[in-house]
Design an enzyme around this catalytic site. Structure first.
Site, mmCIF file in Angstrom:
data_model
loop_
_atom_site.group_PDB
_atom_site.id
_atom_site.type_symbol
_atom_site.label_atom_id
_atom_site.label_comp_id
_atom_site.label_asym_id
_atom_site.label_seq_id
_atom_site.Cartn_x
_atom_site.Cartn_y
_atom_site.Cartn_z
ATOM 1 N N GLU A 23 1.517 -0.125 -4.985
ATOM 2 C CA GLU A 23 0.620 1.128 -5.114
ATOM 3 C C GLU A 23 1.482 2.387 -4.995
ATOM 4 O O GLU A 23 2.179 2.618 -3.961
ATOM 5 C CB GLU A 23 -0.297 1.022 -4.172
ATOM 6 N N ASP B 261 0.584 -1.435 0.129
ATOM 7 C CA ASP B 261 -0.149 -0.040 -0.006
ATOM 8 C C ASP B 261 0.808 1.302 0.015
ATOM 9 O O ASP B 261 1.922 1.476 0.767
ATOM 10 C CB ASP B 261 -0.839 -0.106 1.216
#
Length: 577
Positions: free
Chosen positions: A280, A243
């Site tokens: 990401e 993330d």
């Protein structure tokens, strides 16, 4: 099992707290140990300089939630039947993102196993689980996890995750887990009681940064890397989605992501199966996925990264929305650009950021499969005011047109759970914070954020149990004709992507992109992809006979998908329901 050990470099006294006694621990360097035997199922915690007790920073299970005693888990007791599993690589993958708590009415890993056949029939190859690390309460997206080594109790705990992965492997599906290393949740986080896990040297949107380069950071980096290796080794996972890696601020010569990629590759070699890291990143920097040193391009060496610019372009193309960061993607040339390269912003001006953004991708070093593209994700759906899916915004037929685009571009496609049948359920932002003041602040903050844009009381209360319940998939819909037709379209597109090599060709630089009104066309190898975004069936850009491989609406000339070599067409659905 071995005794207990914990890192607490500045503590004067650390004690092991068991159910019926407190055991003094002995300092060895920066660590504290005791030879008291540990047994699977045993509950324990630590007291640091008289404060606590606190759960183990590396706890494998928090059966009663964060803040309560940890429970010892012995991964050697997991029952595996996947000895013949050869792994799942990102190349040629089709990813399916799901949230365990709302994937099924029961919201558990065991109940998710019951829907594996649906995923196999759909044709996806890699199931991406949103975070399962333990967080306060039962309901939540998982990005506020605080016990990063522990599997959330409400989902079924560690044994259930092992059962889910084993069941997926038995049906030929790989499993990817979303992990969050850039911050921890706002409550139930006790890491700072033990050591310098965070530093004021850098700031992030969540406050002080995770300590990756300040004094004490050696152990913090090991905390992160050991966590990633644990998921691969002990839970047989095939991939990790990292993330918001742009918030991992690290000024060392060897970035923590490069170190993680190196050690992941080493474990992959030892295990004999591919292990994949997908980032990401908001930076639009191809160095994330280019090779590390030794004659490479000096990149971080991760296998893949999300390509949000592809999502934004397709979203604007289908919906016409232009607010916020969507504004730049209203450019008439946006689709032509992202058909050639995953970054619309590759050193160009970003009006949202008010600066130049990104760096060009060099196709020779970065094949298209390294970039994960989507029509919908948990972020892009759930961060809307009421959690509308694309099917709510544009209807199932126009969604099917978007699917045709997504599944014929040179990137790794990712679907969001329920997308494939145009689920009627929205997917909203929901939480289950246990501290009254925090719960109130989240509810009011969410409402006030969107009230400024005229949504007012329409925004679901994140803390209400009904918000999560209303976001849960309704599996009875799959058998309804209107949903079944869209599901069949997704299945056929995925089948064609595998059957026709040109459609999965990862070579960047899609050519001859044209737009005539609502008709888009572009070259994919020896084929022309043509997608009609309108309901106008008065004209058909292609005549003559062709082999009909799939059909969205055979009665409408704008609704057939045909394939034939050398100038053939994939002709997408109209916008009619």
């Amino acid at each position: 099992m071995q005794g207990f050990e914990v890192w607490a470099p500045t503590a004067e006294r650390v004690e092991l707290v068991l159910a019926d006694e407190t055991v003094p621990m002995t300092r060895t360097g920066e660590r504290w140990t005791t030879d008291r035997p540990a047994a699977a199922g045993q509950r324990y915690s630590y007291r640091v300089d008289g404060a606590g007790p606190f759960p183990d920073p590396r706890s494998r299970y928090q059966p009663e939630g964060p803040g309560e005693p940890s429970e010892i888990v012995d991964p050697s007791t997991f029952s595996w039947t996947d000895q013949a599993w050869l792994g799942a690589s990102l190349e040629a993958a089709v990813i399916y993102e799901l949230h365990i708590g709302t994937f099924t009415p029961d919201g558990t890993l065991d109940s998710a196993i019951e829907q594996i056949d649906h995923l196999v029939d759909l044709g996806v190859t890699l199931v991406e689980l949103m975070p399962v690390a333990s967080f306060p309460g039962n309901r939540g997206w998982g990005y506020d996890g605080v016990d990063l080594y522990a599997v959330h109790a409400a989902y079924g705990g560690p044994q259930a995750l092992a059962r889910f992965v084993d069941a997926c492997h038995a049906r030929g599906l790989g499993v990817c887990l979303d992990v969050v290393y850039n911050h921890l949740g706002p409550s139930g986080n006790y890491l700072s009681e033990f050591g310098p896990y965070f530093t004021d040297r850098h700031q992030t949107p969540w406050g002080s940064a995770v300590n990756l380069d300040a004094p004490g950071s050696n152990e913090v980096r090991r905390f992160i890397i050991d966590n990633a290796l644990m998921w691969f080794r002990d839970y047989h996972l095939d991939a990790l989605r990292l993330d918001a890696v742009h918030a991992l601020v690290d000024e060392r010569a060897v970035h923590v992501l490069e170190q993680l990629a190196t050690e992941t590759d080493q474990l992959a070699t030892q295990s004999g199966r591919p292990l994949t890291l997908i980032a990401e990143s908001d930076r639009n920097d191809p160095a994330t996925v280019t090779a590390r040193g030794d004659g490479g391009d000096g990149g971080l060496g991760l296998a893949g990264q999300w390509a949000d610019d592809v999502h934004h372009t397709l979203h604007v193309l289908l919906t016409g929305e232009s607010q916020g960061y969507y504004a730049d993607f209203t450019d008439p040339g946006a689709f032509a650009k992202i058909a050639r390269t995953p970054f619309f912003h590759d050193g160009t001006w970003s009006s949202f950021r008010q600066r130049d953004h990104g760096r060009p991708v060099v196709p020779a070093f970065t094949p298209g499969w390294k970039f994960v593209a989507s029509l919908q994700t948990h972020d892009q759906v759930g961060n809307r005011a009421t959690g509308e899916r694309l099917s709510h915004l544009v209807g199932r037929s126009r969604l099917a047109a978007g699917a045709t685009l997504l599944l014929t571009l040179p990137y790794t496609p990712m679907l969001f759970m329920g997308e494939e049948w145009g689920a009627s359920t929205k997917w909203a932002y929901f939480t289950d914070h246990q501290e009254p003041e925090l719960a109130k602040a989240v509810s009011e903050g969410r409402r006030n954020e969107f009230a400024e844009h005229g949504w007012g009381d329409a925004v679901p209360d994140p803390q209400a149990a009904s918000t999560a319940e209303d976001s849960t998939l309704r599996w009875d819909e799959v058998a309804r004709p209107d949903h079944t037709r869209l599901l069949a379209w997704y299945q056929e597109l995925i089948r064609l992507r595998r059957a026709v090599p040109h459609l999965a060709d990862p070579t960047l630089g899609v050519t001859d992109v044209r737009r005539d009104g609502d008709v888009l066309s572009y070259q994919r190898g020896g084929y022309t992809v043509v997608v009609n975004l309108s309901a106008n069936c008065a004209t058909h850009p292609f005549g003559g006979d062709s082999e009909l491989l799939a059909s969205w609406d055979a009665e409408c000339c704008g609704g057939v998908l045909t394939l034939e070599p050398n100038g053939s067409a994939i002709y997408g659905p109209s916008s009619r329901e």
